[in-house]
Design a protein around this motif. Structure first.
Motif, short mmCIF file in Angstrom:
data_model
loop_
_atom_site.label_atom_id
_atom_site.label_comp_id
_atom_site.label_asym_id
_atom_site.label_seq_id
_atom_site.Cartn_x
_atom_site.Cartn_y
_atom_site.Cartn_z
N GLY A 62 -1.60 -6.40 -11.10
CA GLY A 62 -0.38 -5.75 -10.58
C GLY A 62 -0.69 -5.30 -9.17
N PHE A 63 -0.37 -4.05 -8.82
CA PHE A 63 -0.67 -3.58 -7.46
C PHE A 63 -2.04 -2.91 -7.44
CE2 PHE A 63 3.83 -4.24 -7.39
CZ PHE A 63 3.96 -4.94 -6.20
N ILE A 64 -2.96 -3.54 -6.71
CA ILE A 64 -4.36 -3.11 -6.68
C ILE A 64 -4.67 -2.62 -5.26
CG2 ILE A 64 -6.74 -3.84 -7.10
CD1 ILE A 64 -4.91 -4.15 -9.59
N GLN A 65 -5.42 -1.51 -5.20
CA GLN A 65 -5.73 -0.94 -3.88
C GLN A 65 -6.78 -1.77 -3.13
OE1 GLN A 65 -6.11 3.16 -4.68
NE2 GLN A 65 -4.96 3.67 -2.85
N THR A 66 -6.31 -2.59 -2.18
CA THR A 66 -7.20 -3.41 -1.33
C THR A 66 -6.56 -3.51 0.06
OG1 THR A 66 -6.10 -5.53 -1.71
CG2 THR A 66 -7.78 -4.90 -3.32
N ASP A 67 -7.22 -4.24 0.97
CA ASP A 67 -6.64 -4.45 2.31
C ASP A 67 -5.25 -5.09 2.21
OD1 ASP A 67 -8.99 -3.49 3.31
OD2 ASP A 67 -9.82 -5.47 3.82
N MET A 68 -5.07 -5.92 1.16
CA MET A 68 -3.80 -6.63 1.01
C MET A 68 -2.64 -5.66 0.80
SD MET A 68 -3.07 -9.82 -1.55
CE MET A 68 -3.84 -11.16 -0.69
N THR A 69 -2.89 -4.59 0.05
CA THR A 69 -1.81 -3.62 -0.24
C THR A 69 -1.86 -2.41 0.70
OG1 THR A 69 -3.24 -2.85 -2.03
CG2 THR A 69 -1.36 -4.17 -2.67
N ASN A 70 -2.93 -2.30 1.51
CA ASN A 70 -3.02 -1.19 2.46
C ASN A 70 -1.93 -1.25 3.52
OD1 ASN A 70 -5.08 0.04 1.23
ND2 ASN A 70 -6.70 -0.68 2.62
N LYS A 71 -1.33 -2.47 3.67
CA LYS A 71 -0.26 -2.63 4.66
C LYS A 71 1.02 -1.90 4.23
CE LYS A 71 -1.94 -7.33 5.24
NZ LYS A 71 -1.75 -8.64 4.63
N LEU A 72 1.13 -1.55 2.93
CA LEU A 72 2.35 -0.91 2.44
C LEU A 72 2.44 0.53 2.94
CD1 LEU A 72 2.08 -2.10 -1.28
CD2 LEU A 72 3.64 -3.00 0.43
N THR A 73 3.66 0.99 3.22
CA THR A 73 3.83 2.38 3.65
C THR A 73 3.71 3.30 2.43
OG1 THR A 73 6.20 2.36 3.25
CG2 THR A 73 5.45 1.65 5.45
N GLU A 74 3.54 4.60 2.71
CA GLU A 74 3.42 5.58 1.61
C GLU A 74 4.68 5.56 0.74
OE1 GLU A 74 2.49 10.16 1.80
OE2 GLU A 74 1.23 9.04 3.21
N GLU A 75 5.80 5.40 1.43
CA GLU A 75 7.11 5.37 0.74
C GLU A 75 7.18 4.17 -0.21
OE1 GLU A 75 10.34 7.14 -0.37
OE2 GLU A 75 8.93 8.01 1.07
N GLN A 76 6.71 2.98 0.28
CA GLN A 76 6.73 1.76 -0.54
C GLN A 76 5.82 1.92 -1.76
OE1 GLN A 76 5.65 -0.91 2.74
NE2 GLN A 76 7.48 -2.12 2.35
N VAL A 77 4.65 2.55 -1.54
CA VAL A 77 3.71 2.73 -2.66
C VAL A 77 4.33 3.65 -3.71
CG1 VAL A 77 1.45 3.70 -3.31
CG2 VAL A 77 1.64 2.28 -1.25
N LYS A 78 4.96 4.72 -3.24
CA LYS A 78 5.60 5.68 -4.15
C LYS A 78 6.63 4.97 -5.03
CE LYS A 78 6.74 10.51 -3.18
NZ LYS A 78 7.40 11.31 -2.14
N LYS A 79 7.40 4.10 -4.41
CA LYS A 79 8.46 3.36 -5.12
C LYS A 79 7.85 2.41 -6.15
CE LYS A 79 12.95 2.02 -3.44
NZ LYS A 79 13.64 1.27 -2.40
N LEU A 80 6.76 1.73 -5.72
CA LEU A 80 6.10 0.77 -6.60
C LEU A 80 5.54 1.45 -7.84
CD1 LEU A 80 4.07 -1.42 -4.07
CD2 LEU A 80 5.92 -2.18 -5.55
N VAL A 81 4.91 2.59 -7.59
CA VAL A 81 4.23 3.30 -8.68
C VAL A 81 5.24 3.79 -9.73
CG1 VAL A 81 2.94 5.44 -9.17
CG2 VAL A 81 2.13 3.87 -7.40
N GLN A 82 6.50 3.99 -9.31
CA GLN A 82 7.54 4.39 -10.27
C GLN A 82 7.73 3.35 -11.36
OE1 GLN A 82 10.98 5.21 -7.85
NE2 GLN A 82 10.21 7.22 -7.25
N ASN A 83 7.40 2.08 -11.05
CA ASN A 83 7.53 1.01 -12.05
C ASN A 83 6.25 0.75 -12.84
OD1 ASN A 83 10.22 0.40 -11.35
ND2 ASN A 83 9.48 -0.72 -9.55
#
Ligand code: NAP
Length: 257
Positions: free
Chosen positions: A196-217
């Motif tokens: 799913g969404f794993i903390q790496t350089d690939m996902t580090n590009k996401l903003t805090e807001e985007q991460v918050k939204k993703l984690v809701q799912n």
């Protein structure tokens, strides 16, 4: 009476082994012990970051384990074959292949260029064809092989802005199942892990807001760690998974249940 203890380490090739999930896989395979011996010698492949490769080599210091780094573009068949040949020479053979190298070039389809599409398909899907084709001859000859392909949950459920990436990962899943059917009778298992969404350089590009939204799912309410994925990959390469093939295991905190 006699007793046979497995005396040699397994020999693994990991593409995209210098950062993120691949780096965790290299460390997990090299440090895990099985049957009284360390699990695996490893050849890792990377594309550009020499510093990352040197750093990784510096971090790994497990007695009795061989680690070799190769700089090669996984999307090139010619480079893949040359890398596998060189890795086999250094390791003395190959038992395990982890197809992990991957990139993103996200955009809505209206704005996505042909190059964005082609680059992602080449790095994420063609690379899996290249490395699998290069290892199966020796694996068939020795009647043993463990292949794990790193797909993604978006290959199962899609994602707006990632049509190129989702298509590449859905392709990886189809390829995995076809190879599992082709190779099962030769004692070669082929499985996919879908993070799913794993903390790496690939996902580090996401903003805090985007991460918050993703984690809701995500029912587990957090992003995953590279180690969460690496442990499942190592399990699929271990004796405990000898009767598992053609499967897609999601490591996603429950996102796609
Ligand atoms: P990452 O941190 O960006 O690392 C990617 C690794 O792949 C690097 O070692 C990179 O080497 C290598 N690489 C990229 N293109 C390559 C090529 N053409 N040839 C050889 N090596 C190449 O990525 P990650 O997040 O760990 O992702 C690893 C895999 O998991 C990918 O297949 C990705 O699609 C998949 N995945 C990730 C997530 C996530 O949330 N992070 C979720 C689902 C699936 P250089 O640094 O030298 O370029």
């Amino acid at each position: 009476m006699s007793k046979v203890v497995e005396s040699h380490n397994k020999r693994a090739i990991v593409t995209g082994g210098t950062r993120g999930i691949g780096r965790a896989i290299v460390k997990e395979l090299a440090s895990r012990s099985c049957c009284g011996v360390l699990f695996s010698d490893v050849a890792f492949v990377y594309n550009s970051c020499d510093e990352c490769a040197e750093e990784l080599l510096g971090e790994i210091d497990y007695p009795g384990i061989k680690i070799h780094g190769f700089k090669a573009d996984a999307s090139s068949m010619e480079q893949a074959q040359a890398t596998v040949d060189a890795a086999i020479e250094k390791l003395g053979g190959v038992d395990i292949l982890i197809n992990n190298a991957g990139i993103t070039r996200d955009n809505l389809l209206l704005r996505m260029t042909e190059k964005d599409f082609d680059d992602v398909i080449s790095a994420n899907l063609k690379s899996v064809f290249n490395y699998t084709k290069a290892v199966i001859k020796p694996m068939i000859a020795q009647r043993y092989g463990r292949i794990v392909n790193i797909a993604s949950v978006v290959g199962l459920i899609g994602n707006a802005g990632q049509s190129n990436y989702s298509a590449s990962k859905a392709g990886v899943i189809g390829f995995t199942k076809s190879m599992a059917r082709e190779l099962a009778s030769r004692n070669i298992t082929v499985n996919a892990v879908a993070p799913g969404f794993i903390q790496t350089d690939m996902t580090n590009k996401l903003t805090e807001e985007q991460v918050k939204k993703l984690v809701q799912n995500v029912p587990m309410s957090r992003l995953g760690n590279p180690e969460d994925v690496a442990k499942v990959v190592a399990f699929l390469c271990s004796k405990d998974a000898d009767y598992i093939t053609g499967q897609v295991i999601a490591v996603d905190g429950g996102m796609t249940m």
